[in-house]
Design a protein around this motif. Structure first.
Motif: not given
Length: 325
Positions: A73-89
């Motif tokens: 699930r953590a790997a999925e969260a990171w993949a989604e973060l990379v996809s969204v490419s946010p300004d902040f986390v």
């Protein structure tokens, strides 16, 4: 006609200004949307950030998933973060931070955490960079000392789910000792995995000599089929069947059909503080470590439950109390 044009122009300018300054903030949540703690800190984040920025949430759901599923699930969260490419986390609660801190440290921008019971450095957080946040530390010792004035007790039971978060609370707030002495009160901290075991502890508390029960965490409890038990069902059953006064460590566990009160943490407050730290970052504090803030606690009580247990708030504490009903 000129007034209509001016109004339209002003609207377009406002929209453009918002789009130019609005940021995408990716919120990685350890738990799930229906968890009361999550609902509360989301309100705090939305209050502080929602009108100016876009908040994108990812739920890791670790209260209900098996421990063996956390890494995936953590790997999925990171993949989604990379996809969204946010300004902040923003990272909420211990499980997500522990699993993702090493990767989060590689981000060019900073990040903020909230709801952390453990030591962020032990999870790999690099506080010398642009990272920081809000610690979640239930005030167990202060609760025991001050709530004796509401309901005198010599021996109390703190009951909590068996989880990483409960383990961390026990470690940092009670030194890892399941039996402690606080303000001359014997305090037993017991963790259980299944709701049936929880029920047995609650129903036998009086016979075991406990003068009060303090409810910790309970949304990770499982039934006999290893399925998650609804948190509202747990706290309402506990309230109905407790034979000694029932206190809580978190505000969402207090209500007319729940615990009677306590010196408690607020998820909303955690969200507001994390949002304020995020705003500071956007306003230019980018090259200095963000502060690690501690929590605020409040006296919150239910009048219905106070009447049920025939208890009263001492006069010198009444101005501090917030009533839920």
């Amino acid at each position: 006609m000129k007034k209509v044009f001016s109004s339209l122009f002003a609207t377009l300018v406002a929209v453009f200004a918002f789009s130019a300054t609005a940021k995408t903030i990716f919120v990685i949540e350890s738990y799930h949307e229906d968890y009361p703690w999550v609902k509360e800190y989301r309100k705090g984040l939305e209050h502080t950030l929602g009108s100016e920025h876009e908040l994108v949430y990812f739920e890791m759901d670790t209260k209900r998933l098996a421990d063996s599923d956390f890494t995936q699930r953590a790997a999925e969260a990171w993949a989604e973060l990379v996809s969204v490419s946010p300004d902040f986390v923003i990272v909420a609660d211990d499980n997500a931070l522990e699993l993702l801190a090493p990767k989060l440290n590689t981000l060019d921008q900073g990040y903020v955490f909230l709801g952390i019971n453990g030591n962020p450095r032990h999870y790999g957080v690099n506080l010398s960079r642009n990272s920081g946040g809000v610690l979640e530390r239930p005030e167990i010792r202060a609760s025991i000392a001050q709530l004796q004035e509401v309901s005198p007790f010599n021996k109390v039971l703190i009951i909590s789910e068996k989880s990483t978060t409960s383990d961390t609370i026990l470690k940092y707030m009670l030194g890892g000792e399941i039996r402690s002495s606080i303000a001359n009160v014997q305090v037993d901290f017991l963790e259980v995995k299944h709701f049936e075991d929880w029920k047995n502890l609650v129903m036998s508390a009086d016979d075991s000599g406990y003068d009060a029960i303090f409810v910790g965490l309970y949304h990770a409890l499982k039934d006999s089929s290893e399925q998650p038990v609804n948190g509202n069902d747990v706290i309402q059953w506990t309230s109905q069947n407790a034979t000694t006064p029932l206190f809580a460590l978190y505000d969402y566990a207090i209500g007319p059909d729940k615990a009677l009160g306590g010196l408690v943490l607020s998820g909303y407050d955690q969200g507001v503080k994390a949002g304020q730290l995020t705003t500071n970052y956007f306003e230019g504090v980018k090259n200095a470590p963000l502060p690690v803030s501690t929590k605020n606690v409040a006296f919150i009580f239910s009048k219905t439950q106070m009447e049920k247990w025939q208890l009263n708030i001492p006069e010198h504490l009444r101005t501090k109390v917030q009533w839920v009903d």
